[in-house]
Design a protein around this motif. Structure first.
Motif, PDB file in Angstrom:
ATOM      1  N   GLU A  58       1.233  12.015 -12.006  1.00 36.54           N
ATOM      2  CA  GLU A  58      -0.380  11.733 -11.981  1.00 36.54           C
ATOM      3  C   GLU A  58      -0.708  12.568 -13.165  1.00 36.54           C
ATOM      4  O   GLU A  58      -1.894  11.933 -13.631  1.00 36.54           O
TER       5      GLU A  58
ATOM      6  N   ALA B 210      -4.811  13.763 -12.272  1.00 31.80           N
ATOM      7  CA  ALA B 210      -4.459  14.916 -11.294  1.00 31.80           C
ATOM      8  C   ALA B 210      -4.965  16.311 -12.052  1.00 31.80           C
ATOM      9  O   ALA B 210      -4.988  16.266 -13.309  1.00 31.80           O
TER      10      ALA B 210
ATOM     11  N   ARG C 233      -3.015  16.453  -3.028  1.00 31.18           N
ATOM     12  CA  ARG C 233      -1.908  15.477  -3.253  1.00 31.18           C
ATOM     13  C   ARG C 233      -0.843  15.485  -2.278  1.00 31.18           C
ATOM     14  O   ARG C 233       0.033  14.590  -1.989  1.00 31.18           O
TER      15      ARG C 233
ATOM     16  N   HIS D  70      -2.861  21.372  -6.435  1.00 28.36           N
ATOM     17  CA  HIS D  70      -2.782  19.989  -7.423  1.00 28.36           C
ATOM     18  C   HIS D  70      -3.665  19.374  -6.490  1.00 28.36           C
ATOM     19  O   HIS D  70      -3.317  18.859  -5.446  1.00 28.36           O
TER      20      HIS D  70
ATOM     21  N   ARG E 259      -5.989  15.384  -6.782  1.00 32.80           N
ATOM     22  CA  ARG E 259      -5.683  14.137  -7.428  1.00 32.80           C
ATOM     23  C   ARG E 259      -7.358  13.355  -7.039  1.00 32.80           C
ATOM     24  O   ARG E 259      -7.662  13.289  -5.764  1.00 32.80           O
TER      25      ARG E 259
END
Ligand code: ZN
Length: 308
Positions: A220, A226, A262, A279, A281
């Motif tokens: 992503e 992301a 995510r 992380h 998204r």
């Protein structure tokens, strides 16, 4: 008949009708029989109480005979009439007792949400090992700060989130937003090579790496949706980030700004990526709310809520 007895009789009738309605709901195919026996039971009870209260044996006998004649020539129209009574009584059944209705309501709710998410919406695009970035996927890059870039449509919600965190005394720094495919490939190969150098076979190294670094073409980061975060006193991208103020703030609040964690813990078997508390998204506020409130990952969200 005195007031007390009349009330008891009405109560009994209602109980019988409710029971039959319940039975009918569970055994629809037996509906006709159920309604017929309900009528018989209610009339039978009436006759008995008449007999008990007035001692009019003849009336009682006549009623029984009439009842017998009625039951043997039970017509469709009379069933329909009773059916109407059944429907009006449905409302009186105590809510919560009937799990069948609850399940139906949940399904309807899910379908309603499903209808509101479009599989072509850029915000919810599913990118993983099974769903690589579609060929020709196009988007415009926007600048977050300095050389840090992401999809230009994400810049504003991202800045809003960072400033909200700041208001709560939490510093969020963006560290790795958009990466082009060369950089993703470089990161991936670097990790594979490190494993191979340590004596691992290439296949094993590839498999091991793909748990931690997304396979190029399935990241992503390559489509600018992301964002990896660090904070002022914790700059490592590892599980420890989850315990920092920034990690905690994000896991509680990111959804309000359209971001989701995510790769959550305990969802590794679905995402095939290890827990990555840093992380996030962007999926838009509507999807983020559904995902956060149901405690699901993006793959599960697609299964449950995205229409054909
Ligand atoms: Zn990342």
């Amino acid at each position: 008949m005195d007031e007390y007895n009349r009330e008891r009789k009405l109560d009994f009738e209602n109980k019988i009708i409710s029971k039959v309605v319940q039975f009918n709901k569970e055994h629809r195919f037996l509906g006709f029989l159920g309604v017929a026996y309900a009528v018989l039971a209610v009339i039978g009870y009436n006759i008995c109480s008449l007999f008990y209260n007035n001692g009019k044996k003849l009336t009682c006998l006549a009623s029984v005979l009439m009842l017998f004649a009625l039951s043997s020539s039970f017509s469709y129209s009379s069933v329909a009439a009773v059916d109407e009574v059944r429907i009006s009584h449905e409302d009186t059944i105590v809510a919560g007792k009937n799990t069948g209705t609850q399940v139906k309501e949940e399904k309807e709710e899910q379908q309603a949400v499903r209808a509101s998410f479009n599989r072509d919406d850029w915000k919810i695009i599913l990118v993983n090992k099974q769903h690589p970035i579609p060929e020709g996927y196009d988007f415009k890059l926007g600048t977050i700060t300095g050389g840090l870039k992401c999809d230009e449509r994400v810049v504003s919600p991202l800045k809003k989130m960072i400033s909200a965190a700041k208001d709560d005394g939490v510093e969020l720094y963006v560290c790795s937003p958009y990466r082009n495919s060369e950089r993703q490939t470089m990161l991936f190969d670097k990790k594979v090579n490190r494993y191979v150098k340590n004596g691992m076979s290439y296949m094993d190294a590839y498999r091991e790496t793909s748990q931690a670094v997304t396979i190029p073409g399935s990241s992503e980061h390559q489509i600018g949706l992301a964002i990896d975060f660090i904070t002022d006193n914790y700059t490592a991208l590892d599980e420890g980030f989850a315990k920092t103020d920034a990690g905690r703030w994000l896991s509680e609040n990111a959804w309000k700004y359209g971001f989701i964690l995510r790769y959550p813990k305990a969802k590794e078997s679905i995402t095939s990526i290890e827990f990555e508390p840093w992380h996030y998204r962007y999926v838009g506020e509507e999807a983020a709310e559904v995902i956060a409130k149901n405690n699901i990952c993006l793959e599960e969200f697609w299964n449950r809520y995205v229409g054909e």
